[in-house]
Write an enzyme that holds these catalytic residues in place. Structure first.
Site, PDB file in Angstrom:
ATOM      1  N   LYS A 298       0.827  -1.215   0.000  1.00 47.20           N
ATOM      2  CA  LYS A 298       0.000   0.000   0.000  1.00 47.20           C
ATOM      3  C   LYS A 298       0.858   1.261   0.000  1.00 47.20           C
ATOM      4  O   LYS A 298       0.625   2.174  -0.789  1.00 47.20           O
ATOM      5  CB  LYS A 298      -0.896  -0.005   1.239  1.00 47.20           C
TER       6      LYS A 298
ATOM      7  N   CYS B 201      -4.835   8.525   8.645  1.00 48.52           N
ATOM      8  CA  CYS B 201      -5.056   8.042  10.010  1.00 48.52           C
ATOM      9  C   CYS B 201      -4.708   9.118  11.021  1.00 48.52           C
ATOM     10  O   CYS B 201      -3.701   9.804  10.876  1.00 48.52           O
ATOM     11  CB  CYS B 201      -4.187   6.810  10.273  1.00 48.52           C
TER      12      CYS B 201
ATOM     13  N   ARG C 298       0.803  15.180  12.742  1.00 49.56           N
ATOM     14  CA  ARG C 298       1.575  14.651  11.601  1.00 49.56           C
ATOM     15  C   ARG C 298       1.953  15.824  10.697  1.00 49.56           C
ATOM     16  O   ARG C 298       1.376  16.013   9.626  1.00 49.56           O
ATOM     17  CB  ARG C 298       0.766  13.587  10.836  1.00 49.56           C
TER      18      ARG C 298
ATOM     19  N   ASP D 294       3.962   0.729  12.152  1.00 49.09           N
ATOM     20  CA  ASP D 294       2.704   0.204  11.614  1.00 49.09           C
ATOM     21  C   ASP D 294       2.381  -1.190  12.150  1.00 49.09           C
ATOM     22  O   ASP D 294       1.266  -1.681  11.985  1.00 49.09           O
ATOM     23  CB  ASP D 294       2.753   0.155  10.073  1.00 49.09           C
TER      24      ASP D 294
ATOM     25  N   ARG E 121      -9.059   0.645   3.790  1.00 49.26           N
ATOM     26  CA  ARG E 121      -8.083   1.533   3.139  1.00 49.26           C
ATOM     27  C   ARG E 121      -6.789   0.795   2.827  1.00 49.26           C
ATOM     28  O   ARG E 121      -6.039   1.212   1.939  1.00 49.26           O
ATOM     29  CB  ARG E 121      -7.764   2.732   4.057  1.00 49.26           C
TER      30      ARG E 121
HETATM   31  N1  EPU Z   1       7.344  14.282  10.607  1.00 45.36           N
HETATM   32  C1  EPU Z   1       7.591  15.608  10.893  1.00 45.36           C
HETATM   33  N2  EPU Z   1       7.619  16.492   9.845  1.00 45.36           N
HETATM   34  C2  EPU Z   1       7.426  16.122   8.563  1.00 45.36           C
HETATM   35  C3  EPU Z   1       7.195  14.762   8.278  1.00 45.36           C
HETATM   36  C4  EPU Z   1       7.142  13.856   9.326  1.00 45.36           C
HETATM   37  O1  EPU Z   1       7.775  15.993  12.045  1.00 45.36           O
HETATM   38  O2  EPU Z   1       7.470  16.975   7.666  1.00 45.36           O
HETATM   39  C5  EPU Z   1       7.334  13.306  11.704  1.00 45.36           C
HETATM   40  C6  EPU Z   1       5.991  12.611  11.835  1.00 45.36           C
HETATM   41  O3  EPU Z   1       5.080  13.364  12.618  1.00 45.36           O
HETATM   42  C7  EPU Z   1       6.378  11.293  12.480  1.00 45.36           C
HETATM   43  C8  EPU Z   1       7.749  11.003  11.857  1.00 45.36           C
HETATM   44  O4  EPU Z   1       8.226  12.257  11.362  1.00 45.36           O
HETATM   45  O5  EPU Z   1       6.546  11.458  13.861  1.00 45.36           O
HETATM   46  C9  EPU Z   1       7.738  10.014  10.710  1.00 45.36           C
HETATM   47  O6  EPU Z   1       6.741  10.391   9.763  1.00 45.36           O
HETATM   48  P1  EPU Z   1       6.838  10.010   8.229  1.00 45.36           P
HETATM   49  O7  EPU Z   1       6.866  11.258   7.426  1.00 45.36           O
HETATM   50  O8  EPU Z   1       7.925   9.020   8.020  1.00 45.36           O
HETATM   51  O9  EPU Z   1       5.424   9.329   8.016  1.00 45.36           O
HETATM   52  P2  EPU Z   1       4.520   9.409   6.755  1.00 45.36           P
HETATM   53  O10 EPU Z   1       5.339   9.479   5.531  1.00 45.36           O
HETATM   54  O11 EPU Z   1       3.447  10.435   6.924  1.00 45.36           O
HETATM   55  C10 EPU Z   1       4.495   6.858   6.297  1.00 45.36           C
HETATM   56  C11 EPU Z   1       3.451   5.807   6.173  1.00 45.36           C
HETATM   57  C12 EPU Z   1       2.849   5.498   7.524  1.00 45.36           C
HETATM   58  C13 EPU Z   1       3.967   5.060   8.472  1.00 45.36           C
HETATM   59  C14 EPU Z   1       5.060   6.129   8.525  1.00 45.36           C
HETATM   60  C15 EPU Z   1       6.258   5.719   9.351  1.00 45.36           C
HETATM   61  C16 EPU Z   1       2.593   6.243   3.983  1.00 45.36           C
HETATM   62  C17 EPU Z   1       1.487   6.735   3.133  1.00 45.36           C
HETATM   63  N3  EPU Z   1       2.414   6.296   5.281  1.00 45.36           N
HETATM   64  O12 EPU Z   1       3.817   7.999   6.811  1.00 45.36           O
HETATM   65  O13 EPU Z   1       1.984   4.418   7.321  1.00 45.36           O
HETATM   66  O14 EPU Z   1       3.428   4.864   9.748  1.00 45.36           O
HETATM   67  O15 EPU Z   1       5.526   6.419   7.196  1.00 45.36           O
HETATM   68  O16 EPU Z   1       6.825   4.576   8.834  1.00 45.36           O
HETATM   69  O17 EPU Z   1       3.609   5.782   3.478  1.00 45.36           O
HETATM   70  C18 EPU Z   1       0.105   3.067   7.730  1.00 45.36           C
HETATM   71  O18 EPU Z   1       0.425   2.430   6.716  1.00 45.36           O
HETATM   72  O19 EPU Z   1      -0.774   2.683   8.541  1.00 45.36           O
HETATM   73  C19 EPU Z   1       0.794   4.318   8.010  1.00 45.36           C
HETATM   74  C20 EPU Z   1       0.322   5.222   8.869  1.00 45.36           C
END
Ligand code: EPU
Length: 428
Positions: free
Chosen positions: A22, A116, A121, A304, A396
């Site tokens: 996904k 989610c 975030r 996750d 989802r």
């Molecule tokens: N963060 C910041 N600033 C940013 C971006 C992230 O402070 O600009 C923080 C976030 O708040 C968090 C950490 O950095 O504490 C990591 O966030 P990341 O950006 O890596 O998460 P994401 O890209 O929004 C993806 C997955 C999530 C998964 C996370 C961590 C996707 C669409 N989502 O989210 O997947 O938990 O990486 O591995 O790829 C799920 O599949 O259920 C899911 C939530």
């Protein structure tokens, strides 16, 4: 609206096939719009996040067609029109349209992403990257506007290791002039998958999978075919279910190296695991040991899988502690587990689980995707029937969840919610 019904206590036995990832799919689909000709993406999971993104692409003029697990995207008629809230709010990954449209058109206007609710975030690192490449970014009435006369390669150090920011900056940078270096980049397999697609389209990217990614911008990207890697989080969910209830379960179509942090922990717990090239055999032990788990960025233990792992630990002998260092509020499943009889409390960013208390079926609510998966596992383990609402979260990200579990011998089905239940959910 529907609810999932799970009758617990049935041992799991058999074989299941894991779908495409996904979290790759939701980045690959926006990436495809950057090509000047047709892109085919195969091994796509049949999940609602993929459907939402396909509709988003159609909204801006792409032709999208499906054949089995393959999606063909013709981006030639796309126009850079604003993508307001609505669909964008349905999933977090709609933010990849920012990087893709900025790279392709040097402008984008996109509603703030949903997804989610795991606590705050922010997307400050994405924006920092876009600005470093030369974009002007403003937040106007809940939408992000990005504009650039031209994008120029830059050195960008991420203050937080972020999957989304790494991919989003990579998307914009592949069409910037000159070299971009992303330092402190995330290393998740899904990032490598997106870079593989972009490279097939003609992008020049080096160092993905390490914490320094080098991108030399190109002026043109062409169509290609790509097949998505298997979903390590879907696989991990079923591996945890098998660790709880598996007599003999084989999980097919996986990359075992992507799951090492999980399998190492499960072995510590006493779970019998054998790995092949692209499959894993799991057998639940008669006695599970308690362990402590701390989530970390890849290759550490995936956040996750934290919620499903918490459920498994309710069965272990002794006390376990699960600390989420990525999302410190990702514990909404705990109240629901307590309703089922679990002895778990949240202490700051950790959950403390006193194992050995059998779970009992109850009415519970999935607050997010992985909380939903965790509650399904709890239902499989519990005595009696568990009713799970919030099924739309599970849909989802999990393809054919019931079919896959039924094939392993679980008893799981869907029912329509009554009008009283719908009214209750709306008022809560
Ligand atoms: N963060 C910041 N600033 C940013 C971006 C992230 O402070 O600009 C923080 C976030 O708040 C968090 C950490 O950095 O504490 C990591 O966030 P990341 O950006 O890596 O998460 P994401 O890209 O929004 C993806 C997955 C999530 C998964 C996370 C961590 C996707 C669409 N989502 O989210 O997947 O938990 O990486 O591995 O790829 C799920 O599949 O259920 C899911 C939530």
């Amino acid at each position: 609206m529907e609810k999932l019904m799970v009758e617990g206590g049935h041992p799991l036995r058999g074989r299941i096939h894991i779908s495409g990832a996904k979290n790759s799919a939701v980045a690959l689909i926006p990436a495809a719009i950057m090509a000047d000709s047709v892109v085919s993406i195969d091994n796509l999971p049949k999940i609602s996040d993929v459907e939402t993104l396909a509709s988003l692409l159609e909204d801006i003029g792409a032709s999208v067609s499906h054949s089995g697990t393959c999606m063909t995207i013709d981006p030639r008629n796309i126009i850079p029109m604003p993508l307001p809230n609505g669909r964008v709010k349905k999933l977090r990954a709609s933010y990849y349209m920012m990087g893709a449209m900025l790279g392709k058109f040097k402008k984008a206007a996109i509603g703030l992403p949903g997804g989610c609710n795991l606590g705050p975030r922010p997307i400050d690192q994405h924006i920092k990257g876009f600005e470093a490449l030369g974009a002007k970014v403003t937040n106007e009435h809940g939408s992000i506007f990005l504009r650039a006369d031209k994008l120029t390669g830059a050195r960008i150090y991420l203050d937080v290791v972020s999957v989304g920011a790494t991919i989003n900056i990579m998307l914009a940078a592949v069409k910037a002039e000159g070299r971009t270096i992303i330092e402190n980049a995330a290393k998740e397999p899904e990032i490598i998958d997106v870079a593989t697609l972009l490279t097939s389209m003609g992008a020049k990217i080096k160092g993905v999978g390490t914490n320094v990614i080098r991108i030399d911008g190109v002026s043109e990207l062409t169509g290609c075919s790509h097949s998505i890697i298997p979903d390590r989080i879907e696989a991990g969910t079923y591996i945890i279910a098998a660790a709880a209830m598996g007599e003999e379960v084989i999980i097919d179509n996986i990359i075992p190296a992507h799951l090492e942090a999980l399998t190492a922990k499960l072995r510590e717990m006493g779970v019998h695991i054998e790995t092949g090239d692209d499959q894993m055999y799991i057998k639940s032990p008669s006695r599970l040991n308690s362990v402590d788990i701390k989530t970390l960025v890849y290759p550490g233990f995936a956040t996750d899988l934290q919620q499903p792992a918490t459920v498994l630990l309710t069965k272990a002998n002794g006390t376990s502690m699960v600390t989420d260092t990525i999302y410190n509020a990702r514990f909404k499943h705990i109240d629901e587990l307590r309703r089922m009889g679990a002895d778990v409390k949240v202490d700051g960013r950790a959950a403390v689980i006193n194992g050995g208390t059998p779970l009992e079926g109850a009415s519970v609510k999935a607050s997010d995707l992985r909380a939903g998966a965790a509650l399904v596992i709890a239902g499989l383990m519990a005595k009696g029937v568990t009713e799970i609402t919030g099924v739309e979260h599970i849909d989802r990200g999990y393809e054919d969840l019931e079919e896959k579990l039924l094939a392993l011998g679980a008893n799981i089905w869907r029912e329509q919610l009554s009008t009283d239940e719908i009214a209750q959910i709306k008022s809560s």
